[in-house]
Every structure is written in structure tokens, then in C-alpha cells.
Scaffold this motif. Structure first.
Motif, mmCIF file in Angstrom:
data_model
loop_
_atom_site.group_PDB
_atom_site.id
_atom_site.type_symbol
_atom_site.label_atom_id
_atom_site.label_comp_id
_atom_site.label_asym_id
_atom_site.label_seq_id
_atom_site.Cartn_x
_atom_site.Cartn_y
_atom_site.Cartn_z
ATOM 1 N N GLU A 18 0.852 -1.188 0.000
ATOM 2 C CA GLU A 18 0.000 0.000 0.000
ATOM 3 C C GLU A 18 0.884 1.233 0.000
ATOM 4 O O GLU A 18 1.827 1.320 0.784
ATOM 5 N N ALA A 19 0.590 2.171 -0.868
ATOM 6 C CA ALA A 19 1.352 3.422 -0.936
ATOM 7 C C ALA A 19 0.421 4.570 -0.559
ATOM 8 O O ALA A 19 -0.505 4.903 -1.301
ATOM 9 N N TRP A 20 0.682 5.139 0.611
ATOM 10 C CA TRP A 20 -0.137 6.250 1.096
ATOM 11 C C TRP A 20 0.505 7.572 0.711
ATOM 12 O O TRP A 20 1.711 7.754 0.815
ATOM 13 N N GLY A 21 -0.320 8.516 0.291
ATOM 14 C CA GLY A 21 0.156 9.843 -0.068
ATOM 15 C C GLY A 21 0.250 10.757 1.133
ATOM 16 O O GLY A 21 0.040 10.349 2.280
ATOM 17 N N TRP A 22 0.558 12.009 0.858
ATOM 18 C CA TRP A 22 0.789 13.010 1.891
ATOM 19 C C TRP A 22 -0.432 13.118 2.813
ATOM 20 O O TRP A 22 -1.547 13.344 2.381
ATOM 21 N N ARG A 23 -0.181 12.867 4.108
ATOM 22 C CA ARG A 23 -1.215 12.952 5.144
ATOM 23 C C ARG A 23 -2.435 12.094 4.827
ATOM 24 O O ARG A 23 -3.573 12.434 5.163
ATOM 25 N N GLY A 24 -2.192 10.975 4.171
ATOM 26 C CA GLY A 24 -3.268 10.028 3.920
ATOM 27 C C GLY A 24 -4.290 10.465 2.889
ATOM 28 O O GLY A 24 -5.382 9.896 2.816
ATOM 29 N N ARG A 25 -3.914 11.439 2.049
ATOM 30 C CA ARG A 25 -4.859 11.954 1.062
ATOM 31 C C ARG A 25 -5.105 10.976 -0.078
ATOM 32 O O ARG A 25 -6.170 10.994 -0.703
ATOM 33 N N THR A 26 -4.121 10.128 -0.382
ATOM 34 C CA THR A 26 -4.254 9.158 -1.464
ATOM 35 C C THR A 26 -3.851 7.770 -0.971
ATOM 36 O O THR A 26 -3.063 7.635 -0.032
ATOM 37 N N LEU A 27 -4.397 6.766 -1.629
ATOM 38 C CA LEU A 27 -4.003 5.383 -1.390
ATOM 39 C C LEU A 27 -3.861 4.705 -2.746
ATOM 40 O O LEU A 27 -4.790 4.751 -3.565
ATOM 41 N N SER A 28 -2.698 4.095 -2.970
ATOM 42 C CA SER A 28 -2.428 3.438 -4.248
ATOM 43 C C SER A 28 -1.983 2.005 -3.992
ATOM 44 O O SER A 28 -1.320 1.708 -2.997
ATOM 45 N N ARG A 29 -2.340 1.115 -4.948
ATOM 46 C CA ARG A 29 -1.953 -0.290 -4.839
ATOM 47 C C ARG A 29 -1.744 -0.868 -6.230
ATOM 48 O O ARG A 29 -2.403 -0.445 -7.195
ATOM 49 N N PRO A 30 -0.860 -1.866 -6.355
ATOM 50 C CA PRO A 30 -0.763 -2.585 -7.627
ATOM 51 C C PRO A 30 -2.009 -3.431 -7.840
ATOM 52 O O PRO A 30 -2.594 -3.954 -6.880
ATOM 53 N N VAL A 31 -2.402 -3.562 -9.104
ATOM 54 C CA VAL A 31 -3.598 -4.327 -9.440
ATOM 55 C C VAL A 31 -3.335 -5.148 -10.692
ATOM 56 O O VAL A 31 -2.428 -4.862 -11.478
ATOM 57 N N ALA A 32 -4.160 -6.169 -10.859
ATOM 58 C CA ALA A 32 -4.168 -6.951 -12.088
ATOM 59 C C ALA A 32 -5.424 -6.605 -12.871
ATOM 60 O O ALA A 32 -6.511 -6.448 -12.300
ATOM 61 N N THR A 33 -5.279 -6.477 -14.200
ATOM 62 C CA THR A 33 -6.407 -6.177 -15.071
ATOM 63 C C THR A 33 -6.327 -7.069 -16.305
ATOM 64 O O THR A 33 -5.314 -7.731 -16.557
ATOM 65 N N ALA A 34 -7.378 -7.042 -17.092
ATOM 66 C CA ALA A 34 -7.398 -7.862 -18.305
ATOM 67 C C ALA A 34 -6.312 -7.441 -19.287
ATOM 68 O O ALA A 34 -5.862 -8.245 -20.106
ATOM 69 N N SER A 35 -5.884 -6.175 -19.217
ATOM 70 C CA SER A 35 -4.857 -5.671 -20.136
ATOM 71 C C SER A 35 -3.466 -5.665 -19.504
ATOM 72 O O SER A 35 -2.544 -5.050 -20.039
ATOM 73 N N GLY A 36 -3.306 -6.342 -18.374
ATOM 74 C CA GLY A 36 -1.993 -6.436 -17.750
ATOM 75 C C GLY A 36 -1.930 -5.747 -16.399
ATOM 76 O O GLY A 36 -2.925 -5.225 -15.892
ATOM 77 N N GLU A 37 -0.736 -5.750 -15.805
ATOM 78 C CA GLU A 37 -0.555 -5.132 -14.488
ATOM 79 C C GLU A 37 -0.828 -3.638 -14.543
ATOM 80 O O GLU A 37 -0.547 -2.969 -15.539
ATOM 81 N N GLY A 38 -1.365 -3.142 -13.446
ATOM 82 C CA GLY A 38 -1.672 -1.722 -13.366
ATOM 83 C C GLY A 38 -1.396 -1.188 -11.976
ATOM 84 O O GLY A 38 -0.955 -1.901 -11.066
ATOM 85 N N TRP A 39 -1.669 0.082 -11.821
ATOM 86 C CA TRP A 39 -1.484 0.787 -10.551
ATOM 87 C C TRP A 39 -2.730 1.628 -10.327
ATOM 88 O O TRP A 39 -3.050 2.504 -11.142
ATOM 89 N N LEU A 40 -3.450 1.371 -9.245
ATOM 90 C CA LEU A 40 -4.707 2.049 -8.974
ATOM 91 C C LEU A 40 -4.516 3.050 -7.847
ATOM 92 O O LEU A 40 -4.177 2.673 -6.726
#
Length: 263
Positions: A18-40
Motif C-alpha cells: 500500500e502506498a499512502w500519499g501526503w497525510r493520507g490523502r491518497t491510497l495506491s496499490r498494484p492491481v491486475a487487469t485484463a490488459s496487464g498489471e496496473g497501478w490504482l
């Protein structure tokens, strides 16, 4: 809400990172999709402040930034409101190279970067500077008010020149050994040299890297506009210190300010 965003975009979170942004404003995670690996990436804000320049920045960058600026491709986005909060979900291609710093913009040890990496960064900054846009990253009105206040000296606050800037060019937004420039929320017009000056200021705790930046990006920094941009960045960072951020940089920023303004 991140899980809801993943479902809406047909993405499945993978692993535990889990990648949290400045002061918890964003949350990002790696994901799998039909078109390949992604970042959400999910952005949250109070409902009455959701939207505007920061939310539109990545989509605008996707539309107008040339290929010479390496950045992750934005595949899809969704926005919605739930109760008191607004959300923006962005699905990107996954960047395989790690960021140079993980959790903060400040550099604390010298990165291992070759000349090819620096050449690519220099080309990217020169290219960004030429991109036409009505977006604004730094306003002259802010300079007029803040520079005398935080620098503590009489100063001409009129920027010598303005160009387009990434606006948040620090070590947690750059990857290596392959260069990718991340986080396109706040890009827009700024005093010429702003990006190079910001990266330099965030490197002051590692003098060898700060000197390398001045060597590699001297065509930007070693100009009247570049020196003014450093003063702008120092102003902004000294202001953040009054709010409790970037405290470790205070002495180095004051030392650099004295160097820029002596004589």
C-alpha cells in the motif's frame, strides 16, 4: 473505497503493498487487469473540495505531454461522491522501476544515477517547459506576498521568466534506474527553472547530489531565472517549516539562501 474503485475499473489488487500519499490523502496499490498489471490510485477530499485543478492534472498531462517526458500512461478514471467525501480513482500502467525515495521527498543518501538518467531528466524538463497550458502551478501574487515574508530580505519578487513545470519534482516522484516522472496533479506555469530548483533544494542534505544537480542541470540553474527559481522554492519550503514539515532542511535552506543573496 479503494476496493470499490478496483471493482468499478475491473481491477484486482495484488500483493500487500500500500502506498499512502501526503497525510493520507491518497491510497495506491498494484492491481491486475485484463490488459496487464496496473497501478490504482485513489484520491479522497471533502465533497465540497473534490475536483478542480489537482484532479484534472493527470488527465491533462495524458492529453498534452510529449513522449520525451516519461510517465505512466493513464488508462481510465472514475469520480464519485459518497457522503461527505469525493473520490477520484485513476488506473495507470504499472511502473516497474522503484521511486528513488519511498516515503518522503527529501533525499538522505546519494542515489546511483548514471549520465543517461540525468540526460533523460534534462530532456524531460526542457520538454515540459515548452508545453503550452493555461494551468498554473505558482502565482505571481503568491511570490509578492510570501517571498519578503519568509526570506526576510528586501527582494524583487517579479519572476524573470515563466515556463511550464511539473510542479512537484522531488525524489519520491522519480524512478531509477529507468526514469519515470510520477504525480502530475499540480503541473502548470511556474518561474523558469522551478522543477530543477525544487529537486536541488530537496537534495541539500546530500551535498554531493546537490552539486551533481547543479552540474547536470546547470543550463537551467546557473541563470538569473534559475537563481530566482531557487529563491521561490526556498520561500515555499521555509513556509512549510512553519507548519511543521521539512524541519531537517531549515539550516541547509538558510545556508543556500545566504549563498544566493550574498553581495
Amino acid at each position: 473505497m479503494h476496493a470499490a474503485a478496483a471493482a468499478a475499473l475491473d481491477a484486482t489488487p495484488t500483493g500487500s503493498r500500500e502506498a499512502w500519499g501526503w497525510r493520507g490523502r491518497t491510497l495506491s496499490r498494484p492491481v491486475a487487469t485484463a490488459s496487464g498489471e496496473g497501478w490504482l490510485r485513489l484520491v479522497s477530499a471533502p465533497a465540497d473540495k473534490a475536483g478542480g485543478k489537482l484532479w484534472e492534472g493527470p488527465r491533462e498531462a495524458e492529453r498534452v505531454m510529449p513522449p520525451a517526458v516519461p510517465r505512466p500512461h493513464l488508462r481510465e478514471r472514475r469520480t464519485w461522491t459518497d457522503g461527505e467525501h469525493g473520490y477520484l480513482a485513476e488506473l495507470y500502467d504499472k511502473t516497474t522501476a522503484p521511486t528513488i525515495t519511498t516515503h518522503e521527498p527529501i533525499l538522505r543518501k546519494a542515489p546511483d544515477l548514471d549520465d543517461a538518467w540525468w540526460d533523460e531528466l534534462s530532456t524531460a524538463l526542457d520538454t515540459i517547459a515548452t508545453v503550452p497550458s493555461h494551468r498554473v502551478a505558482v502565482r505571481q501574487e503568491y511570490l509578492d506576498r510570501a517571498m519578503p515574508q519568509y526570506l526576510g530580505i528586501p527582494i524583487d519578487t517579479k519572476a524573470p521568466a515563466w515556463t511550464t513545470a511539473h510542479g512537484d519534482l522531488h525524489w519520491a516522484n522519480l524512478t531509477s534506474p529507468t526514469l519515470t516522472v510520477l504525480d502530475w496533479e499540480g503541473w502548470g506555469a511556474a518561474p523558469a527553472g522551478y522543477d530543477a530548483a525544487l529537486l536541488h533544494s530537496y537534495s541539500l542534505l546530500v551535498p554531493d547530489t546537490a552539486a551533481e544537480i547543479r552540474r547536470q542541470l546547470g543550463h537551467i540553474l546557473d541563470t538569473p531565472a534559475g537563481r530566482f527559481a531557487e529563491l521561490v522554492v526556498i520561500t515555499e519550503l521555509l513556509q512549510t517549516i512553519t507548519r511543521g514539515d521539512n524541519l531537517e532542511l531549515k539550516k541547509a535552506l538558510r545556508t543556500r539562501l545566504a549563498c544566493l543573496t550574498k553581495g
